[in-house]
Design a protein around this motif. Structure first.
Motif, PDB file in Angstrom:
ATOM      1  N   THR A  71       0.856  -1.182   0.000  1.00 17.02           N
ATOM      2  CA  THR A  71       0.000   0.000   0.000  1.00 17.02           C
ATOM      3  C   THR A  71       0.890   1.229   0.000  1.00 17.02           C
ATOM      4  O   THR A  71       1.734   1.375   0.898  1.00 17.02           O
ATOM      5  N   TRP A 199      -6.030  -4.010  -8.724  1.00 21.83           N
ATOM      6  CA  TRP A 199      -7.044  -2.976  -8.528  1.00 21.83           C
ATOM      7  C   TRP A 199      -7.294  -2.721  -7.043  1.00 21.83           C
ATOM      8  O   TRP A 199      -7.603  -1.593  -6.641  1.00 21.83           O
ATOM      9  N   GLU A 200      -7.142  -3.763  -6.200  1.00 27.52           N
ATOM     10  CA  GLU A 200      -7.278  -3.547  -4.771  1.00 27.52           C
ATOM     11  C   GLU A 200      -6.145  -2.699  -4.227  1.00 27.52           C
ATOM     12  O   GLU A 200      -6.347  -1.803  -3.396  1.00 27.52           O
ATOM     13  N   THR A 202      -4.430  -0.534  -5.947  1.00 28.48           N
ATOM     14  CA  THR A 202      -4.620   0.826  -6.472  1.00 28.48           C
ATOM     15  C   THR A 202      -5.680   1.582  -5.696  1.00 28.48           C
ATOM     16  O   THR A 202      -5.475   2.754  -5.316  1.00 28.48           O
ATOM     17  N   ASP A 203      -6.823   0.957  -5.434  1.00 28.12           N
ATOM     18  CA  ASP A 203      -7.907   1.640  -4.724  1.00 28.12           C
ATOM     19  C   ASP A 203      -7.509   1.999  -3.299  1.00 28.12           C
ATOM     20  O   ASP A 203      -7.796   3.105  -2.820  1.00 28.12           O
ATOM     21  N   THR A 204      -6.848   1.075  -2.621  1.00 25.10           N
ATOM     22  CA  THR A 204      -6.431   1.354  -1.244  1.00 25.10           C
ATOM     23  C   THR A 204      -5.419   2.487  -1.192  1.00 25.10           C
ATOM     24  O   THR A 204      -5.513   3.394  -0.353  1.00 25.10           O
ATOM     25  N   ARG A 206      -4.978   4.849  -3.481  1.00 24.40           N
ATOM     26  CA  ARG A 206      -5.597   6.101  -3.915  1.00 24.40           C
ATOM     27  C   ARG A 206      -6.462   6.710  -2.807  1.00 24.40           C
ATOM     28  O   ARG A 206      -6.513   7.939  -2.661  1.00 24.40           O
ATOM     29  N   ASP A 207      -7.136   5.872  -2.031  1.00 21.04           N
ATOM     30  CA  ASP A 207      -7.953   6.398  -0.943  1.00 21.04           C
ATOM     31  C   ASP A 207      -7.102   7.104   0.102  1.00 21.04           C
ATOM     32  O   ASP A 207      -7.541   8.087   0.720  1.00 21.04           O
ATOM     33  N   GLN A 210      -5.479  10.501  -1.760  1.00 26.11           N
ATOM     34  CA  GLN A 210      -6.308  11.492  -2.423  1.00 26.11           C
ATOM     35  C   GLN A 210      -6.541  12.740  -1.577  1.00 26.11           C
ATOM     36  O   GLN A 210      -6.892  13.796  -2.100  1.00 26.11           O
ATOM     37  N   GLY A 219      -2.770   5.323 -11.271  1.00 27.43           N
ATOM     38  CA  GLY A 219      -3.026   3.895 -11.376  1.00 27.43           C
ATOM     39  C   GLY A 219      -1.763   3.088 -11.170  1.00 27.43           C
ATOM     40  O   GLY A 219      -0.642   3.606 -11.203  1.00 27.43           O
TER      41      GLY A 219
END
Length: 456
Positions: A71, A199-200, A202-204, A206-207, A210, A219
């Motif tokens: 992460t 994708w997991e 990336t989403d973690t 990015r959250d 951000q 990405g």
């Protein structure tokens, strides 16, 4: 003698094999008799701790599979001069230890426990692009399940090398790589896998990223390939991290003030050049722009030639050109009011064609200085033609009805000089308008070119 020497030489090998093969044919179940309210009995895991120096497998020919994920919690800095990406990662590694197993029903319902990572075998996973000493804290712990699955997380401050392209600064996007591999174990001993999907990850990441920071995460992609070093083959996973700079800081502090100063420089052309205030104003504006560039120099990259540096150099060049244009027009007006030379015939014809209606040329006075609102006598250094005593001052076009030949000559000379002054003044204003329009055209085209390059 020879037999005892042979056994002494082979004893370390027998010891290693006995540790690796210890428990073959048994279940490797840990005795939970020491488990209770105060946790696990440390002596129950001594057999596991003794094997921490060796890869935990029951068959040395079977490679250990290590699943990794991470992460990205922060992008601390991007060094354009050294081409370094300084980030903070939480690295997670998961693998199985076949020598760890217990029955939760016999062990107070305990399904997992934490233990010091220094007592366990740890895979030597590192980042190939890493350009600093690993400063991971010591004495970390790992979670171990009753089935022997070990989950180990560690924080990493990573200074990784990255090929940066700063040409589009501050609207630039970078693509950096993080390649995870083993330093010691080849594909015969260790294989790498994914603990989470890309994708997991990336989403973690990015959250977390951000809400703050200069950079935003676009990405993360991955590629799996084997790395060959001589005769050895190593497994590796490469992550492509795409990041983009948030340009608001640089737009507000660099581009907006520069645009305002350039617009003021363009509006200064409306100051009457014959008043003598335009040149000092432009010099002051040019000096202020240089002070602005010196103050904002710390926000610009220290290496390479970004497009914003070209833009600032272009704005500075436009200001210098506008100052030179004003100096040129001021010189023409001074020449017209002191000793104006005869206007060349081709220049007079060009002036007539430009001032005629329906031409796509700058607007010029239609007759004399009526369109200018200025007469040569109002220009600095201009003098009225001398007239003899007793002669009435009248229109220039009217001829005197009397007087001597000397008075007529003086009158003709004054009329010619006044006509020459009027032509030169008219030519100066036409040139001022023409150069101003060329200045606007060049400024607009150059700015549109720079903006179109930034948009690409």
């Amino acid at each position: 003698m020879e037999g005892s020497w042979f056994h002494r030489k082979r004893f370390p090998l027998y010891l290693v094999l006995s540790l690796l093969l210890q428990g073959r044919g048994v279940t490797f179940t840990i005795n939970c008799s020491g488990f209770g309210r105060h946790g696990a009995d440390p002596t129950a895991l001594n057999s596991v701790f003794e094997r921490r120096a060796f890869r935990p497998v029951t068959n040395v020919s079977v490679p250990t599979r290590v699943n990794i994920s991470f992460t990205m919690s922060a992008i601390l800095d991007v060094d354009e001069q050294l081409h370094l990406l300084l980030s903070f990662l939480w690295l997670e590694m998961v693998w199985d230890n076949p020598f760890i197993s217990w029955n939760p029903e016999e062990c107070e319902g305990i399904t997992k426990m934490s233990m010091a990572a220094k007592n366990l075998w740890l895979p030597d996973i590192f980042i190939i692009e890493f350009m600093d000493v690993d400063k991971t804290p010591k004495d970390l712990t790992a979670y171990v399940s009753n089935e022997g699955r070990i989950r180990y997380k560690k924080p990493m401050k990573v200074a990784s090398i990255c090929d940066l392209d700063i040409f589009y600064f501050p609207f630039d996007a970078q693509n950096c790589t993080l390649t995870f591999s083993s330093f010691l174990y080849t594909v015969d001993n260790m294989l790498l896998g994914m603990e989470k999907e890309v994708w997991e990850i990336t989403d973690t990441s990015r959250d977390i990223l951000q809400a703050h920071g200069e950079w935003e995460l676009l990405g993360i992609n991955k590629a799996t390939a084997k790395m060959s070093v001589g005769a050895n083959l190593y497994d590796q996973i490469t992550f492509y991290v795409a990041i983009r700079r948030r340009p608001s800081l640089y737009v507000i502090n660099l581009l907006v003030p520069s645009g305002f100063l350039l617009a003021i420089d363009a509006l200064s052309f409306y100051l009457p050049v014959e008043s003598g205030n335009r040149v000092p104003f432009k010099i002051t504006l040019l000096l202020g722009y240089n002070v602005f560039l010196l103050m904002m120099n710390d926000l610009l990259p220290t290496s390479g030639t970004p497009l914003i540096s070209v833009y600032f150099a272009l704005c500075l060049s436009l200001m210098v050109l506008s100052l030179l244009e004003t100096v040129f027009i001021t010189h023409l007006l001074h020449l017209a009011t002191t000793q104006p030379p005869p206007l060349p015939r081709w220049l007079h014809s060009l002036l007539l064609s430009c001032t005629s209606p329906g031409r796509c040329c700058p607007t010029a006075p239609q007759k004399g200085n009526e369109g200018l609102g200025l007469t040569p006598t109002h220009l600095p250094g201009a003098k009225e033609p001398e007239v003899s005593a007793g002669q009435k001052p009248g229109p220039v076009e009217a001829e005197p009805t009397g007087g001597s030949e000397q008075t007529r000559a003086q009158w003709e000379h004054g009329a010619q000089r006044q006509q020459s002054v009027e032509l030169w003044v008219q030519f100066s204003h036409v040139m001022d308008t023409l150069l101003f329009r060329l200045y606007l055209l060049f400024m607009a085209s150059s700015n549109l070119t720079v903006i179109s390059l930034w948009n690409t």
